[in-house]
Design a protein around this motif. Structure first.
Motif, PDB file in Angstrom:
ATOM      1  N   ASN A   1      -3.561 -38.965  -4.999  1.00 35.59           N
ATOM      2  CA  ASN A   1      -2.729 -38.461  -3.907  1.00 35.59           C
ATOM      3  C   ASN A   1      -1.421 -37.872  -4.417  1.00 35.59           C
ATOM      4  O   ASN A   1      -0.789 -37.060  -3.722  1.00 35.59           O
ATOM      5  CB  ASN A   1      -2.433 -39.571  -2.895  1.00 35.59           C
ATOM      6  CG  ASN A   1      -3.592 -39.813  -1.957  1.00 35.59           C
ATOM      7  OD1 ASN A   1      -4.507 -38.996  -1.871  1.00 35.59           O
ATOM      8  ND2 ASN A   1      -3.572 -40.940  -1.258  1.00 35.59           N
TER       9      ASN A   1
ATOM     10  N   TRP B   1      -1.031 -27.889  -3.062  1.00 37.57           N
ATOM     11  CA  TRP B   1      -1.120 -28.953  -2.064  1.00 37.57           C
ATOM     12  C   TRP B   1      -0.979 -30.297  -2.753  1.00 37.57           C
ATOM     13  O   TRP B   1      -1.613 -30.552  -3.774  1.00 37.57           O
ATOM     14  CB  TRP B   1      -2.467 -28.873  -1.329  1.00 37.57           C
ATOM     15  CG  TRP B   1      -2.712 -30.014  -0.364  1.00 37.57           C
ATOM     16  CD1 TRP B   1      -1.929 -30.397   0.687  1.00 37.57           C
ATOM     17  CD2 TRP B   1      -3.817 -30.922  -0.392  1.00 37.57           C
ATOM     18  NE1 TRP B   1      -2.482 -31.471   1.338  1.00 37.57           N
ATOM     19  CE2 TRP B   1      -3.648 -31.817   0.698  1.00 37.57           C
ATOM     20  CE3 TRP B   1      -4.943 -31.050  -1.214  1.00 37.57           C
ATOM     21  CZ2 TRP B   1      -4.555 -32.831   0.971  1.00 37.57           C
ATOM     22  CZ3 TRP B   1      -5.852 -32.062  -0.936  1.00 37.57           C
ATOM     23  CH2 TRP B   1      -5.656 -32.939   0.143  1.00 37.57           C
TER      24      TRP B   1
ATOM     25  N   PRO C   1      -1.346 -34.265  -1.636  1.00 33.51           N
ATOM     26  CA  PRO C   1      -1.729 -35.144  -0.512  1.00 33.51           C
ATOM     27  C   PRO C   1      -0.605 -36.090  -0.090  1.00 33.51           C
ATOM     28  O   PRO C   1      -0.276 -36.180   1.090  1.00 33.51           O
ATOM     29  CB  PRO C   1      -2.939 -35.908  -1.070  1.00 33.51           C
ATOM     30  CG  PRO C   1      -3.523 -34.995  -2.095  1.00 33.51           C
ATOM     31  CD  PRO C   1      -2.342 -34.287  -2.718  1.00 33.51           C
ATOM     32  N   ASP C   2       0.006 -36.783  -1.064  1.00 29.32           N
ATOM     33  CA  ASP C   2       1.105 -37.695  -0.740  1.00 29.32           C
ATOM     34  C   ASP C   2       1.820 -38.073  -2.034  1.00 29.32           C
ATOM     35  O   ASP C   2       1.365 -38.958  -2.766  1.00 29.32           O
ATOM     36  CB  ASP C   2       0.581 -38.955  -0.035  1.00 29.32           C
ATOM     37  CG  ASP C   2       1.699 -39.901   0.376  1.00 29.32           C
ATOM     38  OD1 ASP C   2       2.886 -39.562   0.167  1.00 29.32           O
ATOM     39  OD2 ASP C   2       1.390 -41.003   0.898  1.00 29.32           O
TER      40      ASP C   2
END
Length: 421
Positions: A338, A326, A328-329
């Protein structure tokens, strides 16, 4: 200059991987030693998944990924393991640090064809065991088992894009290494002990084929993968010495070379059966991914005639893995965290080894991070694994371990053909 640097690194890696003692496991007594995880830190952190492919990472066990390669990539890793060995009566702690791999990947045609090469460990043997029994005359018999060595692989891989979303690849792996075993036995009130020392110089080839199909559905992608690591028929050149020693000092008194030619054991074969892996996953590019893999191997057909153990059998092996990542950004400017890739996974391996009539299993929970460094998507990968192998039943040993891995994945635009003069 760059070519000389790459050659020097591979020469150093060959020496370092060959010289290291990468196991302290009593289960490395069997087969060709403790089998190593032939995966990058990124893949290890997702439970060992090898189906996920992209344009910037090297995949040691999935050559089809090279058909997507966009940048020249360099990857290397080291690891450290803390291990607790337990029986019903006792326990002890140990540790081992190793060089995991060094690999280089080059795009021949941008996201259409690539090649890679490098070196990686395949197995490691490193143990020292003592067994105390009572013979028919009531005397105590002490037997010490020692082993060291291991097998390594030098590999060359290539991968192609057959059509959009369909990629294939192949690797040739050259095995080399030494396996050494010794057995020292002393009987109570007997002046001399006995020694049996064996050594195998092993070499040979196997091949690894990969196919991936990754159709897109809007922002999401379905990942499917089939990999086949073909049967390895390795050649083992063997030596054996037997003799007597002084128990107190361990000094050899008389040592003889066994005539293995008369026993047809001078040159033998080691057969490592084919492994097939099926993978299925789903995700959004540069955002998240989750997948699962199943591997199976007819390990019941494993053969090592010269270095076999009496209390050992082999059965078909299998492995289940679930994992993902994963981000986040990845475009975030304000928050460094992120842009970090967070990975996690779980795996369960049925090793194919039966000792004292008990199947040996290996369970692990993995997690890690990919930390961006510099430009061109280079990153520092940190991986962790907590696991357990074996059992204390049937007079066996249970291993509980914690593994820390540190890998560098460096990308560059070197060797790329200029589009405009």
């Amino acid at each position: 200059m760059v070519k000389k640097l790459v050659l020097a690194l591979l020469c150093f890696a060959t020496y370092a991987v060959s010289a290291q003692n990468a196991s302290v496991s009593p289960y490395s007594l069997f087969g060709v030693g403790e089998l190593r995880s032939i995966r990058t830190v990124e893949n290890q952190s997702m439970g060992g998944l090898g189906m996920y492919t992209d344009s910037i990472h090297i995949h040691l066990n999935n050559p089809a990924s090279l058909g997507k390669l966009a940048l020249t990539s360099y990857s290397a890793a080291i690891s450290h393991r803390e291990i607790r060995l337990e029986t019903f009566e006792d326990q002890q702690n140990s540790s081992v640090s190793t060089l995991e791999y060094i690999a280089v990947a080059l795009p021949i045609r941008f996201q259409q064809m690539g090649v890679s090469f490098g070196i990686k460990p395949y197995s490691a043997m490193g143990y020292s065991l003592i067994n105390e029994t009572i013979n028919d005359d009531g005397a105590e018999v002490t037997t010490q088992y020692n082993g060291e060595g291991g097998l390594n692989q030098v590999f060359f891989s290539t991968g192609f894009r057959v059509r959009r979303n369909l990629h294939i690849g192949a690797s040739v792996n050259y095995f080399f290494g030494n396996l050494e075993k010794s057995r020292f036995q002393v009987v109570e009130d007997v002046l001399f002990g006995t020694v049996d020392q064996r050594r195998s110089n092993v070499s040979g080839f196997d091949f690894n084929y990969g196919l991936t199909y990754t159709p897109s559905f809007g922002k999401h992608t379905l990942f499917t993968s089939v990999r086949v690591n073909t049967q390895a028929n390795l050649t083992s050149d063997n030596e054996q010495q037997i003799g007597t020693l002084l128990p107190e000092s361990g000094q050899n008194i008389e040592i003889f070379d066994v005539n293995l030619d008369e026993l047809n054991l001078r040159h033998t074969f080691i057969k490592i059966p084919t492994t097939t892996t099926l993978g299925l996953g789903y995700g959004e590019d540069k955002r998240w991914f989750v997948g699962a893999e199943y591997s199976f191997q007819k390990y019941s057909e494993f053969i090592n005639t010269f270095l076999k153990e009496n209390n050992t059998e082999y059965e078909d092996a299998s492995s289940y893995a679930l994992g993902g990542y994963w981000v986040p950004d990845y475009t975030s400017i304000d928050s460094f965290f992120n842009r970090v890739t967070y990975r996690a996974g779980v795996r369960l391996d049925k090793t194919g080894l039966i000792v004292n009539e008990k199947s040996i299993e290996d369970f692990g929970i993995t997690f890690g991070m990919g930390i961006p460094i510099g430009a061109d998507f280079s990153n520092l990968n940190v991986g962790f694994e907590v696991g357990r192998r074996g059992t204390t039943m049937n007079q066996l040993v249970r291993e509980s371990y914690f593994k820390f891995s540190l890998g560098l994945a460096f990308n560059a635009r070197w060797f790329m053909k200029r589009q405009i003069n």
